[in-house]
Design a protein around this motif. Sequence first.
Motif, PDB file in Angstrom:
ATOM      1  N   ALA A  11       2.041 -23.796   0.434  1.00  0.00           N
ATOM      2  CA  ALA A  11       1.876 -25.241   0.666  1.00  0.00           C
ATOM      3  C   ALA A  11       1.236 -25.950  -0.521  1.00  0.00           C
ATOM      4  CB  ALA A  11       1.034 -25.465   1.921  1.00  0.00           C
ATOM      5  N   LYS A  12       0.670 -25.203  -1.454  1.00  0.00           N
ATOM      6  CA  LYS A  12       0.012 -25.803  -2.623  1.00  0.00           C
ATOM      7  C   LYS A  12       0.970 -26.135  -3.768  1.00  0.00           C
ATOM      8  CE  LYS A  12      -4.437 -25.989  -1.651  1.00  0.00           C
ATOM      9  NZ  LYS A  12      -5.167 -27.259  -1.656  1.00  0.00           N
ATOM     10  N   PHE A  13       2.250 -25.831  -3.586  1.00  0.00           N
ATOM     11  CA  PHE A  13       3.200 -26.061  -4.670  1.00  0.00           C
ATOM     12  C   PHE A  13       3.950 -27.365  -4.499  1.00  0.00           C
ATOM     13  CE2 PHE A  13       3.225 -21.336  -4.816  1.00  0.00           C
ATOM     14  CZ  PHE A  13       2.771 -21.213  -6.114  1.00  0.00           C
ATOM     15  N   ALA A  14       4.230 -27.995  -5.632  1.00  0.00           N
ATOM     16  CA  ALA A  14       5.275 -29.018  -5.667  1.00  0.00           C
ATOM     17  C   ALA A  14       6.615 -28.283  -5.686  1.00  0.00           C
ATOM     18  CB  ALA A  14       5.095 -29.858  -6.923  1.00  0.00           C
ATOM     19  N   THR A  15       7.688 -29.008  -5.437  1.00  0.00           N
ATOM     20  CA  THR A  15       9.023 -28.395  -5.477  1.00  0.00           C
ATOM     21  C   THR A  15       9.232 -27.679  -6.817  1.00  0.00           C
ATOM     22  OG1 THR A  15       9.864 -30.124  -4.051  1.00  0.00           O
ATOM     23  CG2 THR A  15      11.499 -28.896  -5.322  1.00  0.00           C
ATOM     24  N   GLY A  16       9.731 -26.470  -6.742  1.00  0.00           N
ATOM     25  CA  GLY A  16       9.993 -25.704  -7.960  1.00  0.00           C
ATOM     26  C   GLY A  16       8.863 -24.762  -8.331  1.00  0.00           C
ATOM     27  N   GLY A  17       7.687 -24.922  -7.705  1.00  0.00           N
ATOM     28  CA  GLY A  17       6.561 -24.024  -7.995  1.00  0.00           C
ATOM     29  C   GLY A  17       6.892 -22.595  -7.610  1.00  0.00           C
ATOM     30  N   LEU A  18       6.309 -21.663  -8.330  1.00  0.00           N
ATOM     31  CA  LEU A  18       6.613 -20.242  -8.106  1.00  0.00           C
ATOM     32  C   LEU A  18       5.385 -19.484  -7.620  1.00  0.00           C
ATOM     33  CD1 LEU A  18       8.642 -19.325 -11.353  1.00  0.00           C
ATOM     34  CD2 LEU A  18       9.521 -20.184  -9.165  1.00  0.00           C
ATOM     35  N   LEU A  19       5.585 -18.639  -6.623  1.00  0.00           N
ATOM     36  CA  LEU A  19       4.550 -17.702  -6.178  1.00  0.00           C
ATOM     37  C   LEU A  19       5.061 -16.296  -6.477  1.00  0.00           C
ATOM     38  CD1 LEU A  19       1.911 -16.955  -4.713  1.00  0.00           C
ATOM     39  CD2 LEU A  19       3.156 -17.110  -2.550  1.00  0.00           C
ATOM     40  N   ALA A  20       4.359 -15.608  -7.381  1.00  0.00           N
ATOM     41  CA  ALA A  20       4.744 -14.243  -7.748  1.00  0.00           C
ATOM     42  C   ALA A  20       3.710 -13.299  -7.161  1.00  0.00           C
ATOM     43  CB  ALA A  20       4.803 -14.107  -9.270  1.00  0.00           C
ATOM     44  N   LEU A  21       4.147 -12.434  -6.269  1.00  0.00           N
ATOM     45  CA  LEU A  21       3.208 -11.564  -5.563  1.00  0.00           C
ATOM     46  C   LEU A  21       3.750 -10.142  -5.491  1.00  0.00           C
ATOM     47  CD1 LEU A  21       3.442 -11.989  -1.721  1.00  0.00           C
ATOM     48  CD2 LEU A  21       5.021 -13.159  -3.238  1.00  0.00           C
ATOM     49  N   SER A  22       2.889  -9.255  -5.066  1.00  0.00           N
ATOM     50  CA  SER A  22       3.348  -7.883  -4.848  1.00  0.00           C
ATOM     51  C   SER A  22       2.899  -7.416  -3.471  1.00  0.00           C
ATOM     52  CB  SER A  22       2.783  -6.947  -5.926  1.00  0.00           C
ATOM     53  OG  SER A  22       1.375  -6.871  -5.846  1.00  0.00           O
ATOM     54  N   TYR A  23       3.736  -6.592  -2.870  1.00  0.00           N
ATOM     55  CA  TYR A  23       3.399  -5.879  -1.637  1.00  0.00           C
ATOM     56  C   TYR A  23       3.459  -4.391  -1.980  1.00  0.00           C
ATOM     57  CZ  TYR A  23       3.950  -9.757   1.844  1.00  0.00           C
ATOM     58  OH  TYR A  23       3.812 -10.891   2.616  1.00  0.00           O
ATOM     59  N   ASN A  24       2.335  -3.696  -1.848  1.00  0.00           N
ATOM     60  CA  ASN A  24       2.371  -2.256  -2.118  1.00  0.00           C
ATOM     61  C   ASN A  24       2.936  -1.492  -0.913  1.00  0.00           C
ATOM     62  OD1 ASN A  24       0.304  -2.008  -0.250  1.00  0.00           O
ATOM     63  ND2 ASN A  24      -1.321  -1.923  -1.774  1.00  0.00           N
ATOM     64  N   GLY A  25       3.067  -0.172  -1.083  1.00  0.00           N
ATOM     65  CA  GLY A  25       3.707   0.636  -0.051  1.00  0.00           C
ATOM     66  C   GLY A  25       3.146   0.447   1.347  1.00  0.00           C
ATOM     67  N   PRO A  26       1.835   0.648   1.537  1.00  0.00           N
ATOM     68  CA  PRO A  26       1.284   0.475   2.884  1.00  0.00           C
ATOM     69  C   PRO A  26       1.487  -0.938   3.431  1.00  0.00           C
ATOM     70  CG  PRO A  26      -0.258   1.683   1.485  1.00  0.00           C
ATOM     71  CD  PRO A  26       0.868   1.223   0.590  1.00  0.00           C
ATOM     72  N   THR A  27       1.455  -1.923   2.551  1.00  0.00           N
ATOM     73  CA  THR A  27       1.639  -3.318   2.989  1.00  0.00           C
ATOM     74  C   THR A  27       3.085  -3.550   3.424  1.00  0.00           C
ATOM     75  OG1 THR A  27      -0.122  -3.991   1.482  1.00  0.00           O
ATOM     76  CG2 THR A  27       1.364  -5.725   2.248  1.00  0.00           C
ATOM     77  N   LEU A  28       4.024  -2.924   2.701  1.00  0.00           N
ATOM     78  CA  LEU A  28       5.438  -3.050   3.078  1.00  0.00           C
ATOM     79  C   LEU A  28       5.700  -2.459   4.462  1.00  0.00           C
ATOM     80  CD1 LEU A  28       7.091  -2.111  -0.335  1.00  0.00           C
ATOM     81  CD2 LEU A  28       7.311  -4.320   0.846  1.00  0.00           C
ATOM     82  N   GLU A  29       4.885  -1.484   4.823  1.00  0.00           N
ATOM     83  CA  GLU A  29       5.085  -0.827   6.119  1.00  0.00           C
ATOM     84  C   GLU A  29       4.431  -1.585   7.266  1.00  0.00           C
ATOM     85  OE1 GLU A  29       3.584   3.099   5.736  1.00  0.00           O
ATOM     86  OE2 GLU A  29       5.256   3.769   4.521  1.00  0.00           O
ATOM     87  N   ASP A  30       3.643  -2.589   6.922  1.00  0.00           N
ATOM     88  CA  ASP A  30       2.905  -3.329   7.954  1.00  0.00           C
ATOM     89  C   ASP A  30       3.702  -4.595   8.304  1.00  0.00           C
ATOM     90  OD1 ASP A  30      -0.270  -3.732   8.952  1.00  0.00           O
ATOM     91  OD2 ASP A  30       0.962  -5.543   8.836  1.00  0.00           O
ATOM     92  N   ASP A  31       4.185  -4.676   9.544  1.00  0.00           N
ATOM     93  CA  ASP A  31       5.076  -5.770   9.929  1.00  0.00           C
ATOM     94  C   ASP A  31       4.456  -7.148   9.718  1.00  0.00           C
ATOM     95  OD1 ASP A  31       7.005  -4.009  10.614  1.00  0.00           O
ATOM     96  OD2 ASP A  31       6.647  -4.110  12.789  1.00  0.00           O
ATOM     97  N   SER A  32       3.130  -7.246   9.825  1.00  0.00           N
ATOM     98  CA  SER A  32       2.538  -8.584   9.760  1.00  0.00           C
ATOM     99  C   SER A  32       2.730  -9.222   8.386  1.00  0.00           C
ATOM    100  CB  SER A  32       1.056  -8.535  10.132  1.00  0.00           C
ATOM    101  OG  SER A  32       0.345  -7.711   9.249  1.00  0.00           O
ATOM    102  N   TYR A  33       2.759  -8.410   7.332  1.00  0.00           N
ATOM    103  CA  TYR A  33       2.988  -8.972   5.992  1.00  0.00           C
ATOM    104  C   TYR A  33       4.459  -9.330   5.797  1.00  0.00           C
ATOM    105  CZ  TYR A  33      -1.813  -7.948   4.755  1.00  0.00           C
ATOM    106  OH  TYR A  33      -3.193  -7.951   4.711  1.00  0.00           O
ATOM    107  N   ALA A  34       5.347  -8.473   6.271  1.00  0.00           N
ATOM    108  CA  ALA A  34       6.781  -8.786   6.195  1.00  0.00           C
ATOM    109  C   ALA A  34       7.083 -10.033   7.015  1.00  0.00           C
ATOM    110  CB  ALA A  34       7.594  -7.604   6.716  1.00  0.00           C
ATOM    111  N   ASP A  35       6.443 -10.159   8.169  1.00  0.00           N
ATOM    112  CA  ASP A  35       6.682 -11.322   9.029  1.00  0.00           C
ATOM    113  C   ASP A  35       6.206 -12.614   8.368  1.00  0.00           C
ATOM    114  OD1 ASP A  35       7.711  -9.599  10.864  1.00  0.00           O
ATOM    115  OD2 ASP A  35       6.003  -9.672  12.249  1.00  0.00           O
TER     116      ASP A  35
END
Length: 224
Positions: free
Chosen positions: A163-187
């Motif tokens: 919500a902090k971005f103007a149109t075109g703003g980019l959010l570059a993030l990473s999800y590590n292995g355990p985070t990928l397995e946790d549905d709440s982050y994928a959701d």
Amino acid sequence: MAWPNDAGRGLSPGSRLPGMTRKKDVLQPSLWTPRPVEETISVYAAWADTYDAEVQARGYRTPARLAAALADHAPLDAKILDFGCGTGIGGAALRKAGFTQMDGTDVTVEMLEIATKTGLYGKTWHSTPGALSFAKGDYDVIVAVGVISLGAAPPDTLAPLVAKFATGGLLALSYNGPTLEDDSYADALGAEVSTGHVEVIFREHGPHLEDVGMGSDVIILRRR
Ligand SMILES: C[S@@+](CC[C@H](N)C(=O)[O-])C[C@H]1O[C@@H](n2cnc3c(N)ncnc32)[C@H](O)[C@@H]1O
């Protein structure tokens, strides 16, 4: 090469390298588990002095992968916020990739102090968990390397950042292995995409902590 999502859950913050810790030892068993924010801050406060040496010794690859991917999608003079900058490893990777304008913030004073001393950031500030003390459009890009993650910032961190971005703003993030397995982050990610707030313009799986066989997804979202 496959980068399994379930390896390396036990890296032990505070263990000493080199010599006393085998590289394949995992950080501490409870590192990538949900916990109250006060406990998260205590973990990183206690880890700050040895964090760089420990994660680098285990082959921490995500910062360089994320910076390289971002360089294909953002101009090198983009105004970047390194959210959850920790000790500044992400900032160093961004600088190495050619980026010139970075600020940094973190909820853990002890980590932030080390980042500030690197001199990589135009400014750094201590953030309050759950509060984003900057204005919409202040940054062209926000990076969150290993931050929106089990054991660090919760999944509901994602939507306020978007919500902090103007149109075109980019959010570059990473999800590590355990985070990928946790549905709440994928959701949380799925919800931002399905409501149309963002589109995924890059997503790639690769090494996270190479020496313990843990992978991560580097993901770049563009605000619509
Ligand atoms: C695994 S470290 C990653 C640090 C750095 N980005 C890196 O790649 O080395 C996670 C960082 O997230 C920070 N953190 C945890 N919860 C947070 C929150 N709610 N908001 C901002 N930062 C947070 C911690 O203090 C810690 O510095």
